[in-house]
Design a protein around this motif. Structure first.
Motif, PDB file in Angstrom:
ATOM      1  N   LYS A 165      -7.429  -3.406  12.336  1.00  0.00           N
ATOM      2  CA  LYS A 165      -6.705  -4.629  11.999  1.00  0.00           C
ATOM      3  C   LYS A 165      -6.290  -4.599  10.527  1.00  0.00           C
ATOM      4  O   LYS A 165      -7.126  -4.466   9.629  1.00  0.00           O
ATOM      5  N   LEU A 222      -3.797  -6.199   7.310  1.00  0.00           N
ATOM      6  CA  LEU A 222      -3.057  -7.314   6.734  1.00  0.00           C
ATOM      7  C   LEU A 222      -2.245  -6.811   5.546  1.00  0.00           C
ATOM      8  O   LEU A 222      -2.775  -6.145   4.653  1.00  0.00           O
ATOM      9  N   LEU A 278      -0.637  -7.503  10.754  1.00  0.00           N
ATOM     10  CA  LEU A 278      -0.061  -8.768  10.316  1.00  0.00           C
ATOM     11  C   LEU A 278       0.636  -8.563   8.975  1.00  0.00           C
ATOM     12  O   LEU A 278       0.013  -8.133   8.000  1.00  0.00           O
ATOM     13  N   TYR A 312       2.354  -6.129  16.471  1.00  0.00           N
ATOM     14  CA  TYR A 312       2.918  -6.328  15.142  1.00  0.00           C
ATOM     15  C   TYR A 312       3.412  -7.764  15.002  1.00  0.00           C
ATOM     16  O   TYR A 312       4.212  -8.244  15.806  1.00  0.00           O
ATOM     17  N   PHE A 313       2.908  -8.445  13.979  1.00  0.00           N
ATOM     18  CA  PHE A 313       3.292  -9.820  13.709  1.00  0.00           C
ATOM     19  C   PHE A 313       3.827  -9.913  12.278  1.00  0.00           C
ATOM     20  O   PHE A 313       3.163  -9.490  11.332  1.00  0.00           O
ATOM     21  N   ARG A 314       5.016 -10.448  12.138  1.00  0.00           N
ATOM     22  CA  ARG A 314       5.619 -10.667  10.830  1.00  0.00           C
ATOM     23  C   ARG A 314       6.005 -12.138  10.742  1.00  0.00           C
ATOM     24  O   ARG A 314       6.810 -12.630  11.546  1.00  0.00           O
ATOM     25  N   ASP A 353       2.623 -17.500  18.680  1.00  0.00           N
ATOM     26  CA  ASP A 353       2.309 -16.181  18.130  1.00  0.00           C
ATOM     27  C   ASP A 353       1.030 -16.227  17.295  1.00  0.00           C
ATOM     28  O   ASP A 353       0.224 -15.288  17.326  1.00  0.00           O
ATOM     29  N   ILE A 354       0.840 -17.307  16.547  1.00  0.00           N
ATOM     30  CA  ILE A 354      -0.371 -17.424  15.734  1.00  0.00           C
ATOM     31  C   ILE A 354      -1.592 -17.590  16.629  1.00  0.00           C
ATOM     32  O   ILE A 354      -2.661 -17.038  16.364  1.00  0.00           O
ATOM     33  N   LEU A 386      -2.281 -14.124  17.900  1.00  0.00           N
ATOM     34  CA  LEU A 386      -2.864 -13.299  16.838  1.00  0.00           C
ATOM     35  C   LEU A 386      -4.322 -13.660  16.606  1.00  0.00           C
ATOM     36  O   LEU A 386      -5.184 -12.770  16.482  1.00  0.00           O
TER      37      LEU A 386
END
Length: 323
Positions: free
Chosen positions: A6, A8, A216, A273-275, A312-313, A316
Protein backbone atom coordinates in the motif's frame (compact mmCIF):
# COMPACT_ATOMS: atom_id res chain seq x y z
CA UNK A 1 0.97 -15.44 -1.91
CA UNK A 2 2.49 -11.95 -1.63
CA UNK A 3 0.50 -9.33 0.19
CA UNK A 4 -0.76 -6.10 -1.35
CA UNK A 5 1.74 -3.24 -0.89
CA UNK A 6 0.00 0.00 0.00
CA UNK A 7 1.54 3.25 -1.25
CA UNK A 8 0.64 6.89 -0.63
CA UNK A 9 1.93 9.68 -2.89
CA UNK A 10 1.31 13.39 -2.15
CA UNK A 11 1.85 16.23 -4.63
CA UNK A 12 3.56 19.54 -3.99
CA UNK A 13 1.55 22.74 -3.90
CA UNK A 14 2.48 25.01 -1.00
CA UNK A 15 -0.47 26.15 1.09
CA UNK A 16 -2.72 23.96 -1.07
CA UNK A 17 -1.39 21.00 0.92
CA UNK A 18 -4.50 21.50 3.02
CA UNK A 19 -6.46 19.70 0.27
CA UNK A 20 -4.77 16.27 0.54
CA UNK A 21 -4.86 16.60 4.33
CA UNK A 22 -8.66 16.85 4.12
CA UNK A 23 -8.79 13.58 2.16
CA UNK A 24 -6.41 11.87 4.59
CA UNK A 25 -8.52 13.01 7.54
CA UNK A 26 -11.54 11.43 5.88
CA UNK A 27 -9.64 8.16 5.46
CA UNK A 28 -8.48 8.17 9.09
CA UNK A 29 -12.04 8.76 10.30
CA UNK A 30 -13.42 5.92 8.17
CA UNK A 31 -10.76 3.37 8.99
CA UNK A 32 -10.17 4.41 12.63
CA UNK A 33 -6.47 4.04 11.92
CA UNK A 34 -3.58 6.43 11.47
CA UNK A 35 -2.14 6.99 8.00
CA UNK A 36 1.20 5.55 9.09
CA UNK A 37 -0.61 2.34 10.09
CA UNK A 38 -2.40 2.08 6.75
CA UNK A 39 0.48 2.48 4.27
CA UNK A 40 3.75 0.66 3.65
CA UNK A 41 5.41 3.62 1.90
CA UNK A 42 4.63 7.34 1.91
CA UNK A 43 6.21 9.63 -0.68
CA UNK A 44 5.88 13.40 -0.95
CA UNK A 45 7.13 16.40 -2.88
CA UNK A 46 7.48 19.83 -1.25
CA UNK A 47 4.37 20.41 0.88
CA UNK A 48 3.53 16.73 0.31
CA UNK A 49 6.89 15.89 1.85
CA UNK A 50 6.02 17.95 4.94
CA UNK A 51 2.77 16.01 5.26
CA UNK A 52 4.58 12.68 4.87
CA UNK A 53 7.06 13.62 7.58
CA UNK A 54 4.35 14.98 9.87
CA UNK A 55 2.25 11.82 9.66
CA UNK A 56 5.23 9.56 10.40
CA UNK A 57 6.96 11.62 13.11
CA UNK A 58 6.91 9.61 16.35
CA UNK A 59 5.45 11.15 19.48
CA UNK A 60 6.52 10.48 23.05
CA UNK A 61 4.39 7.32 23.18
CA UNK A 62 5.82 5.90 19.95
CA UNK A 63 2.64 6.64 18.04
CA UNK A 64 2.35 9.36 15.35
CA UNK A 65 2.59 12.80 16.92
CA UNK A 66 0.33 14.33 14.26
CA UNK A 67 -2.77 13.00 12.55
CA UNK A 68 -4.27 14.39 9.35
CA UNK A 69 -6.45 16.80 11.32
CA UNK A 70 -3.34 18.20 12.99
CA UNK A 71 -1.79 18.79 9.58
CA UNK A 72 -4.89 20.75 8.50
CA UNK A 73 -4.33 22.91 11.57
CA UNK A 74 -0.68 23.27 10.53
CA UNK A 75 -1.67 25.00 7.29
CA UNK A 76 -4.36 27.14 8.90
CA UNK A 77 -2.21 28.29 11.82
CA UNK A 78 1.27 28.44 10.34
CA UNK A 79 0.72 29.41 6.70
CA UNK A 80 1.05 33.12 7.38
CA UNK A 81 4.27 32.61 9.35
CA UNK A 82 5.79 30.51 6.58
CA UNK A 83 4.80 32.86 3.76
CA UNK A 84 5.60 36.16 5.44
CA UNK A 85 7.26 38.98 3.56
CA UNK A 86 8.15 42.25 5.26
CA UNK A 87 8.07 45.56 3.44
CA UNK A 88 11.87 45.65 3.64
CA UNK A 89 12.12 42.21 2.01
CA UNK A 90 9.85 43.32 -0.82
CA UNK A 91 11.93 46.42 -1.45
CA UNK A 92 15.23 44.54 -1.16
CA UNK A 93 14.07 41.89 -3.65
CA UNK A 94 12.52 44.49 -5.99
CA UNK A 95 9.20 42.73 -5.47
CA UNK A 96 10.68 39.29 -6.20
CA UNK A 97 12.59 40.30 -9.33
CA UNK A 98 16.09 40.28 -7.79
CA UNK A 99 15.77 37.84 -4.90
CA UNK A 100 13.55 35.09 -3.51
CA UNK A 101 10.12 36.23 -2.37
CA UNK A 102 10.36 35.14 1.26
CA UNK A 103 12.88 35.26 4.06
CA UNK A 104 13.28 31.61 5.11
CA UNK A 105 13.47 32.38 8.83
CA UNK A 106 9.71 32.09 9.31
CA UNK A 107 9.66 28.69 7.59
CA UNK A 108 12.71 27.57 9.58
CA UNK A 109 11.10 28.48 12.90
CA UNK A 110 7.86 26.66 12.08
CA UNK A 111 9.66 23.50 10.97
CA UNK A 112 11.84 23.53 14.09
CA UNK A 113 8.76 23.80 16.30
CA UNK A 114 6.96 20.92 14.57
CA UNK A 115 9.81 18.51 13.89
CA UNK A 116 12.42 19.47 16.49
CA UNK A 117 15.48 17.23 16.42
CA UNK A 118 13.68 14.11 15.17
CA UNK A 119 15.83 12.27 12.66
CA UNK A 120 14.68 10.92 9.31
CA UNK A 121 15.48 7.33 10.33
CA UNK A 122 12.94 7.61 13.16
CA UNK A 123 9.99 7.81 10.75
CA UNK A 124 7.33 5.31 11.80
CA UNK A 125 6.92 4.05 8.23
CA UNK A 126 9.20 4.23 5.19
CA UNK A 127 9.08 7.69 3.67
CA UNK A 128 10.73 9.19 0.60
CA UNK A 129 10.91 12.93 -0.01
CA UNK A 130 11.98 14.46 -3.32
CA UNK A 131 14.42 17.36 -3.79
CA UNK A 132 16.84 18.54 -6.47
CA UNK A 133 20.58 19.18 -6.02
CA UNK A 134 21.46 22.26 -8.07
CA UNK A 135 25.27 21.99 -8.07
CA UNK A 136 25.44 18.45 -9.42
CA UNK A 137 22.17 18.94 -11.34
CA UNK A 138 20.66 15.69 -10.06
CA UNK A 139 17.39 14.55 -8.50
CA UNK A 140 17.77 13.87 -4.79
CA UNK A 141 15.70 11.49 -2.66
CA UNK A 142 15.58 11.53 1.13
CA UNK A 143 14.82 7.93 2.10
CA UNK A 144 14.15 6.95 5.71
CA UNK A 145 15.19 3.36 4.99
CA UNK A 146 18.55 4.54 3.67
CA UNK A 147 18.94 6.81 6.69
CA UNK A 148 18.62 3.76 8.96
CA UNK A 149 21.71 2.14 7.50
CA UNK A 150 23.87 5.18 6.73
CA UNK A 151 24.48 8.16 9.00
CA UNK A 152 25.59 10.11 5.93
CA UNK A 153 21.96 10.20 4.82
CA UNK A 154 20.30 10.51 8.20
CA UNK A 155 19.30 14.17 8.41
CA UNK A 156 16.92 15.92 10.77
CA UNK A 157 13.32 15.97 9.57
CA UNK A 158 13.51 19.77 9.92
CA UNK A 159 16.33 19.85 7.36
CA UNK A 160 14.56 17.44 5.03
CA UNK A 161 11.36 19.48 5.06
CA UNK A 162 13.27 22.73 4.53
CA UNK A 163 15.23 21.28 1.59
CA UNK A 164 12.12 19.88 -0.05
CA UNK A 165 10.16 23.12 0.28
CA UNK A 166 12.73 25.46 -1.30
CA UNK A 167 10.58 26.32 -4.31
CA UNK A 168 12.57 28.46 -6.78
CA UNK A 169 11.73 32.19 -6.55
CA UNK A 170 9.90 31.62 -3.22
CA UNK A 171 12.66 30.44 -0.87
CA UNK A 172 16.45 30.18 -1.23
CA UNK A 173 18.07 26.76 -1.69
CA UNK A 174 18.89 24.85 1.48
CA UNK A 175 22.59 24.22 2.06
CA UNK A 176 22.86 20.83 3.71
CA UNK A 177 26.26 20.07 5.22
CA UNK A 178 27.66 16.54 5.17
CA UNK A 179 31.13 15.99 6.67
CA UNK A 180 33.59 17.56 4.19
CA UNK A 181 30.97 18.23 1.56
CA UNK A 182 27.57 19.87 1.22
CA UNK A 183 24.43 19.76 -0.92
CA UNK A 184 22.42 22.70 -2.26
CA UNK A 185 18.82 21.57 -2.52
CA UNK A 186 15.59 22.93 -3.94
CA UNK A 187 11.99 21.75 -4.26
CA UNK A 188 11.65 18.39 -6.03
CA UNK A 189 8.61 19.75 -7.86
CA UNK A 190 10.93 20.87 -10.66
CA UNK A 191 10.94 17.24 -11.84
CA UNK A 192 8.33 15.38 -9.76
CA UNK A 193 5.60 17.64 -8.40
CA UNK A 194 3.43 14.54 -8.55
CA UNK A 195 5.90 11.97 -7.19
CA UNK A 196 3.72 8.94 -7.90
CA UNK A 197 6.01 7.41 -10.52
CA UNK A 198 8.96 7.85 -8.14
CA UNK A 199 6.83 6.18 -5.46
CA UNK A 200 5.93 3.32 -7.79
CA UNK A 201 9.59 2.59 -8.61
CA UNK A 202 10.58 2.86 -4.94
CA UNK A 203 7.84 0.41 -3.93
CA UNK A 204 8.95 -2.03 -6.62
CA UNK A 205 12.51 -1.75 -5.33
CA UNK A 206 11.58 -2.16 -1.67
CA UNK A 207 9.11 -5.00 -2.25
CA UNK A 208 10.47 -6.86 -5.32
CA UNK A 209 8.31 -9.92 -4.78
CA UNK A 210 5.02 -8.07 -4.61
CA UNK A 211 2.46 -8.92 -7.25
CA UNK A 212 -0.12 -6.35 -6.24
CA UNK A 213 -0.04 -2.70 -5.23
CA UNK A 214 -2.77 -0.48 -3.80
CA UNK A 215 -1.88 3.10 -4.71
CA UNK A 216 -3.31 6.41 -3.48
CA UNK A 217 -2.17 9.60 -5.21
CA UNK A 218 -3.31 12.95 -3.81
CA UNK A 219 -3.25 16.22 -5.72
CA UNK A 220 -3.26 19.76 -4.38
CA UNK A 221 -5.61 21.21 -6.97
CA UNK A 222 -5.49 21.68 -10.73
CA UNK A 223 -4.60 25.10 -12.05
CA UNK A 224 -7.45 26.72 -13.94
CA UNK A 225 -6.25 30.27 -14.66
CA UNK A 226 -5.66 30.56 -18.37
CA UNK A 227 -2.52 32.10 -19.84
CA UNK A 228 -3.71 34.17 -22.77
CA UNK A 229 -1.67 33.91 -25.98
CA UNK A 230 -1.89 37.66 -26.53
CA UNK A 231 -0.16 38.18 -23.17
CA UNK A 232 2.42 35.39 -23.25
CA UNK A 233 3.67 36.02 -26.78
CA UNK A 234 5.54 39.13 -25.63
CA UNK A 235 6.74 37.91 -22.24
CA UNK A 236 10.39 37.88 -21.32
CA UNK A 237 12.28 36.15 -18.51
CA UNK A 238 10.74 38.20 -15.69
CA UNK A 239 7.15 37.64 -16.83
CA UNK A 240 7.61 33.92 -17.45
CA UNK A 241 9.28 33.09 -14.09
CA UNK A 242 6.24 32.31 -11.92
CA UNK A 243 3.90 31.04 -14.69
CA UNK A 244 6.61 28.72 -16.00
CA UNK A 245 7.12 27.14 -12.59
CA UNK A 246 3.38 26.50 -12.32
CA UNK A 247 3.28 25.03 -15.84
CA UNK A 248 6.11 22.62 -14.99
CA UNK A 249 4.41 21.55 -11.76
CA UNK A 250 0.98 21.10 -13.33
CA UNK A 251 2.10 19.41 -16.55
CA UNK A 252 4.25 16.84 -14.81
CA UNK A 253 1.45 16.04 -12.35
CA UNK A 254 -0.98 15.21 -15.15
CA UNK A 255 1.63 13.11 -16.96
CA UNK A 256 2.42 11.00 -13.90
CA UNK A 257 -1.29 10.45 -13.29
CA UNK A 258 -1.73 9.17 -16.85
CA UNK A 259 1.22 6.79 -16.49
CA UNK A 260 0.00 5.31 -13.22
CA UNK A 261 -3.49 4.80 -14.62
CA UNK A 262 -2.01 2.66 -17.39
CA UNK A 263 0.08 0.65 -14.95
CA UNK A 264 -2.23 0.21 -11.98
CA UNK A 265 -5.83 1.14 -12.63
CA UNK A 266 -7.12 -2.39 -12.08
CA UNK A 267 -5.80 -5.74 -10.94
CA UNK A 268 -8.32 -8.19 -12.32
CA UNK A 269 -11.68 -6.72 -11.39
CA UNK A 270 -10.35 -4.77 -8.39
CA UNK A 271 -9.48 -1.10 -8.55
CA UNK A 272 -5.90 -0.56 -7.45
CA UNK A 273 -5.14 3.07 -8.34
CA UNK A 274 -6.91 6.03 -6.76
CA UNK A 275 -6.16 9.64 -7.67
CA UNK A 276 -8.06 12.40 -5.88
CA UNK A 277 -7.66 15.82 -7.46
CA UNK A 278 -9.88 18.90 -7.65
CA UNK A 279 -10.15 21.89 -9.94
CA UNK A 280 -9.34 25.20 -8.29
CA UNK A 281 -12.43 27.03 -9.47
CA UNK A 282 -12.81 29.16 -6.34
CA UNK A 283 -9.56 28.61 -4.44
CA UNK A 284 -6.45 30.43 -5.62
CA UNK A 285 -3.80 28.26 -7.31
CA UNK A 286 -0.92 30.36 -5.91
CA UNK A 287 1.38 28.40 -3.61
CA UNK A 288 1.43 31.17 -1.03
CA UNK A 289 -2.09 32.61 -0.75
CA UNK A 290 -2.65 32.26 3.00
CA UNK A 291 -5.63 34.59 3.26
CA UNK A 292 -8.40 33.17 5.44
CA UNK A 293 -10.90 33.36 2.60
CA UNK A 294 -8.62 31.34 0.32
CA UNK A 295 -8.02 28.65 2.96
CA UNK A 296 -11.77 28.42 3.40
CA UNK A 297 -12.24 28.11 -0.37
CA UNK A 298 -9.61 25.37 -0.61
CA UNK A 299 -11.27 23.41 2.20
CA UNK A 300 -14.68 23.76 0.56
CA UNK A 301 -13.32 22.49 -2.74
CA UNK A 302 -11.74 19.55 -0.92
CA UNK A 303 -15.07 18.79 0.76
CA UNK A 304 -16.86 18.90 -2.59
CA UNK A 305 -14.29 16.53 -4.08
CA UNK A 306 -14.69 14.14 -1.14
CA UNK A 307 -18.45 14.18 -1.61
CA UNK A 308 -18.12 13.57 -5.33
CA UNK A 309 -15.80 10.59 -4.80
CA UNK A 310 -17.48 9.17 -1.70
CA UNK A 311 -17.93 5.70 -3.19
CA UNK A 312 -14.28 5.53 -4.23
CA UNK A 313 -13.16 6.64 -0.77
CA UNK A 314 -15.39 3.98 0.79
CA UNK A 315 -13.81 1.37 -1.48
CA UNK A 316 -10.30 2.60 -0.71
CA UNK A 317 -10.92 2.54 3.05
CA UNK A 318 -12.16 -1.04 2.76
CA UNK A 319 -9.12 -2.10 0.71
CA UNK A 320 -6.70 -0.38 3.11
CA UNK A 321 -8.04 -2.28 6.11
CA UNK A 322 -8.44 -5.64 4.36
CA UNK A 323 -6.05 -8.25 5.75
Amino acid sequence: MSRVVKVLSIDGGGIRGIIPCMVLKEIEERTKKSISDLFDLIVGTSTGGMIALGLTKPGADGRPEYDAGSMIDFYEKEGKRIFHSSIWKRVESAWNLLDEKYDPRGLNRVLKEYFGDTMLKEALKPVMITAYEIESRTPWFFRSERAKISDNYNFKMTEVARSASAAPTYFPPKKLDQKDDYYSLIDGGVYANNPSMCAYVEAKTMFPDTKEMLFLSLGTGELTRRIQHKDAKDWGLAQWAHPLLNIIFDGQSDTADHQLKQLLQFSGSEKRYFRFQTRLDSGNDDLDDTRDRNLKALKLEAEEMIGKHRSDIDLLAKELTYE
